[in-house]
Scaffold this motif. Structure first.
Motif: not given
Length: 166
Positions: A15-22, A28-29, A125-132
């Motif tokens: 659920v936390n991963l869904q929030r981070l992505t949104k 849309k995952i 829960s984490k999402i990787s951030l691109p360098s840009y």
């Protein structure tokens, strides 16, 4: 901790991963989740970029599992788990592949292991951030897999960086 509590922790992380992505990604995952499980130490590399490439290569060869199968794996390893982190490995309209990456207590230095040996594992829960990445602008959740959009955004960020350094 019982198997049900472990499942509850993983579901909370989803659920936390869904929030981070949104919040951070324009994609849309799919709510159709499958999982791959990784030991943090199975990825070699001297730096972040090399580790990311190795991680992608290894993860592409893995067979996705259902949540119950993942819970069984984590339950067997539970006493040695120090940290469990969920990432989105790949997302599309049909399914979302979530990588569950764990770090073992047995990989810790002996002095620190004495302190944390009886502690319950941490869940993240984490999402990787691109360098840009720019604050307030959304990015492709699949950027780590490459692609034209990622290459283009990376190219533009390099041009902007070079212009700003002169």
């Amino acid at each position: 901790m019982s198997k049900e509590n472990l499942k509850e922790k993983i579901e909370t992380c989803i659920v936390n991963l869904q929030r981070l992505t949104k919040i951070n990604c324009w994609n849309k995952i799919s709510p159709n989740y499958v999982f791959i499980v990784s030991d943090f130490n199975e990825f070699d590399g001297a730096n972040f970029f090399e580790q990311r490439k190795a991680r992608n290569k290894v993860n592409k060869s893995k067979t996705p599992l259902l949540l119950d199968s993942v819970i069984e794996i984590l339950d067997r390893e539970y006493s040695d788990l120090y940290d469990v982190t969920l990432y989105i490995f790949k997302a599309n309209k049909k399914e979302t592949i979530i990588e569950i990456q764990y770090y073992r207590k047995s990989n810790l230095e002996s002095d620190y292991l004495k302190i944390v040996k009886d502690e319950k594992p941490m869940f993240h829960s984490k999402i990787s951030l691109p360098s840009y990445f720019l604050e307030g602008r959304k990015f492709d959740v699949n950027w780590e897999l490459g692609g034209i959009r990622h290459s283009w955004n990376y190219f533009l960020s390099q041009i902007k960086y070079r212009i700003n350094t002169f």
